[in-house]
Design a protein around this motif. Sequence first.
Motif, short mmCIF file in Angstrom:
data_model
loop_
_atom_site.label_atom_id
_atom_site.label_comp_id
_atom_site.label_asym_id
_atom_site.label_seq_id
_atom_site.Cartn_x
_atom_site.Cartn_y
_atom_site.Cartn_z
N PRO A 180 0.79 -1.24 0.00
CA PRO A 180 0.00 0.00 0.00
C PRO A 180 0.82 1.28 0.00
O PRO A 180 0.32 2.33 -0.43
CB PRO A 180 -0.83 -0.12 1.29
N THR A 181 2.05 1.23 0.48
CA THR A 181 2.86 2.45 0.54
C THR A 181 3.83 2.57 -0.64
O THR A 181 4.53 3.56 -0.75
CB THR A 181 3.66 2.49 1.85
N ALA A 182 3.86 1.56 -1.49
CA ALA A 182 4.81 1.56 -2.60
C ALA A 182 4.32 2.40 -3.77
O ALA A 182 3.13 2.47 -4.06
CB ALA A 182 5.07 0.13 -3.07
N LYS A 183 5.26 3.05 -4.45
CA LYS A 183 4.96 3.80 -5.66
C LYS A 183 5.23 2.91 -6.87
O LYS A 183 6.23 2.18 -6.91
CB LYS A 183 5.82 5.05 -5.73
N VAL A 184 4.35 3.00 -7.85
CA VAL A 184 4.48 2.21 -9.07
C VAL A 184 4.60 3.15 -10.26
O VAL A 184 3.76 4.04 -10.44
CB VAL A 184 3.28 1.28 -9.27
N ALA A 185 5.62 2.95 -11.08
CA ALA A 185 5.78 3.71 -12.32
C ALA A 185 5.48 2.77 -13.49
O ALA A 185 6.01 1.66 -13.55
CB ALA A 185 7.19 4.26 -12.45
N CYS A 186 4.61 3.22 -14.36
CA CYS A 186 4.29 2.44 -15.55
C CYS A 186 4.56 3.29 -16.78
O CYS A 186 4.04 4.40 -16.90
CB CYS A 186 2.83 2.00 -15.53
N MET A 187 5.40 2.78 -17.66
CA MET A 187 5.79 3.53 -18.85
C MET A 187 5.37 2.81 -20.11
O MET A 187 5.41 1.58 -20.17
CB MET A 187 7.30 3.74 -18.87
N THR A 188 5.01 3.57 -21.10
CA THR A 188 4.69 2.99 -22.39
C THR A 188 5.14 3.96 -23.48
O THR A 188 5.64 5.05 -23.19
CB THR A 188 3.20 2.66 -22.49
N TYR A 189 4.93 3.57 -24.72
CA TYR A 189 5.54 4.30 -25.83
C TYR A 189 4.73 5.52 -26.26
O TYR A 189 5.29 6.51 -26.71
CB TYR A 189 5.74 3.36 -27.02
N THR A 190 3.41 5.47 -26.14
CA THR A 190 2.58 6.55 -26.64
C THR A 190 1.68 7.11 -25.56
O THR A 190 1.36 6.44 -24.57
CB THR A 190 1.69 6.09 -27.81
N ASN A 191 1.23 8.34 -25.76
CA ASN A 191 0.31 8.96 -24.82
C ASN A 191 -1.06 8.30 -24.86
O ASN A 191 -1.81 8.32 -23.88
CB ASN A 191 0.18 10.45 -25.11
N ALA A 192 -1.41 7.71 -26.02
CA ALA A 192 -2.69 7.00 -26.11
C ALA A 192 -2.70 5.81 -25.16
O ALA A 192 -3.70 5.54 -24.48
CB ALA A 192 -2.92 6.54 -27.55
N ALA A 193 -1.57 5.09 -25.10
CA ALA A 193 -1.47 3.95 -24.18
C ALA A 193 -1.46 4.42 -22.73
O ALA A 193 -2.02 3.75 -21.84
CB ALA A 193 -0.21 3.15 -24.50
N VAL A 194 -0.83 5.56 -22.49
CA VAL A 194 -0.84 6.13 -21.14
C VAL A 194 -2.27 6.37 -20.68
O VAL A 194 -2.67 6.02 -19.57
CB VAL A 194 -0.04 7.46 -21.10
N LYS A 195 -3.05 6.96 -21.56
CA LYS A 195 -4.44 7.29 -21.22
C LYS A 195 -5.24 6.02 -20.95
O LYS A 195 -6.06 5.98 -20.03
CB LYS A 195 -5.06 8.07 -22.38
N GLU A 196 -5.00 4.97 -21.75
CA GLU A 196 -5.75 3.72 -21.58
C GLU A 196 -5.47 3.10 -20.21
O GLU A 196 -6.39 2.66 -19.52
CB GLU A 196 -5.37 2.73 -22.68
N ILE A 197 -4.19 3.07 -19.81
CA ILE A 197 -3.84 2.47 -18.52
C ILE A 197 -4.38 3.31 -17.37
O ILE A 197 -4.87 2.78 -16.36
CB ILE A 197 -2.31 2.29 -18.42
N GLU A 198 -4.32 4.63 -17.51
CA GLU A 198 -4.85 5.50 -16.46
C GLU A 198 -6.35 5.29 -16.27
O GLU A 198 -6.86 5.36 -15.15
CB GLU A 198 -4.58 6.97 -16.83
N GLU A 199 -7.04 5.02 -17.38
CA GLU A 199 -8.49 4.78 -17.27
C GLU A 199 -8.79 3.45 -16.60
O GLU A 199 -9.82 3.30 -15.93
CB GLU A 199 -9.11 4.83 -18.66
N ARG A 200 -7.89 2.46 -16.77
CA ARG A 200 -8.13 1.14 -16.17
C ARG A 200 -7.72 1.09 -14.70
O ARG A 200 -8.31 0.34 -13.92
CB ARG A 200 -7.35 0.07 -16.95
N VAL A 201 -6.68 1.84 -14.35
CA VAL A 201 -6.20 1.86 -12.96
C VAL A 201 -6.13 3.30 -12.49
O VAL A 201 -5.30 4.07 -12.96
CB VAL A 201 -4.81 1.20 -12.83
#
Length: 456
Positions: free
Chosen positions: A51-72
């Motif tokens: 619960p206290t850990a930070k998670v960084a998720c990286m991908t190649y495009t901003n479209a993919a960034v938006k998709e992951i943000e919407e799911r989590v």
Amino acid sequence: MVEERLKLEPDVQKILQCIDNKRNFLLSGGAGSGKTYSLVQVICQAIAENPTAKVACMTYTNAAVKEIEERVNHTNLNVSTIHDFLWNNIKHFQKELKSAIIALANDEGSKISIDEDNLLPADFFDDCEEGIQYKEYLKLKEGIISHDELLIIANYLFEKYPKLNTIVKDKYQFIFIDEYQDTNKAVVDIFLNHFKKSKKQNIIGFFGDAMQSIYDDGIGNLDEYKGNTVIEVKKAKNRRNPRKVIDLANRLRTDGIEQEPSDDKNAPNMVDGQVKEGNILFIHSLNEDISAVKQYLTENHSWKFENAQETKELNLTHNLIADKAGFRALMDIYDSDPVLRLKSDILNKIKYNKKNNKPEIEIAQNDSFDVVVDKFQLKNRQKQLKKDILLQDPKSAELYNQLKDKPFSDVRKIYLTKDALIDDKKQDEEDKNKKGSKRDNLIKHLFKIQNNIVFI
């Protein structure tokens, strides 16, 4: 937590076991296997168990960034492109950034160049009031770096300053990279080599498919890291494609992944508990005119090419895309400029001579473009001088005459590419151009004109 894990996919459970063992991992899976679905499950479970850990998720495009943000949607999760992630972690170290750029610019083997004739002094960037900045465009003399330079500089900093690795690892307990196969080699070098210089513990996870690699500067695969540095988990279940498509893909794959239909009754490729059979039809044309093919599919298989929801058309080359989208003239401008192609041939010859220890053709500081062209005497396969062929065409000759008296040092920096016609890092049409976009300034200007016309 054990009960929750048992509800997850077997592949995700294997990844979580890697995390328990403090091992970096790679989830490999073909198209339709649900890699993003697994990524989301891993993120959610990692946050739930830490619960206290930070998670960084990286991908190649901003479209993919938006998709992951919407799911989590969680405050512990930071989703971004790789470039934004790197910049956010190095931008505050301005002293080190300035030193890095100067060192790289003074290194002949580096791809960063500011003044090719003189070494840069240590105080070169002292007058940059806003320090080093990361923008869409490149103005190195003013301390402005762009997409490609950021990766080189970041790799240099993480290699030279081990404490930077500690800072980032301490900040993020988990770092996940989606579509890893298109990630630049310099980025993988940071996470799997430079990070080892820090004793801090964190987990690096890669998600992707080596056989879906698109970009030439991408890592492609992690074969050299598998086993010792990275544990591979192969994802065999396919959630999206009908059986015949899966069977075809298995015949094409060469990496040992043998896909099979998912046993999840809620998967998109399932109907009434059974996997869709699907159909495969190969049709080819002997020329670029595929109208007969379209007519056949329309008449015999009821395809509706005007309905984009029912029929998808994939064009694999920029030339085909240009015709479909109606920018053939622009494509020809960027793709067929004979003068810049001649300039590129000279630069390639210089690289070839250096690589193969051939005698270098001396280029003086004040040599014009025309003088350098004459020094190299480049010929085609028919032993004709490329310059003579270029000058035979009135339009090409006119272009050449506009550049021939300019210093070669200026002409060599002119760079046009057809990729600049279509490249843009935008999440959707309403977004502004994102940092790192390589879209050409002319194209950006044309889009601004188009927007103004629409507003009027």
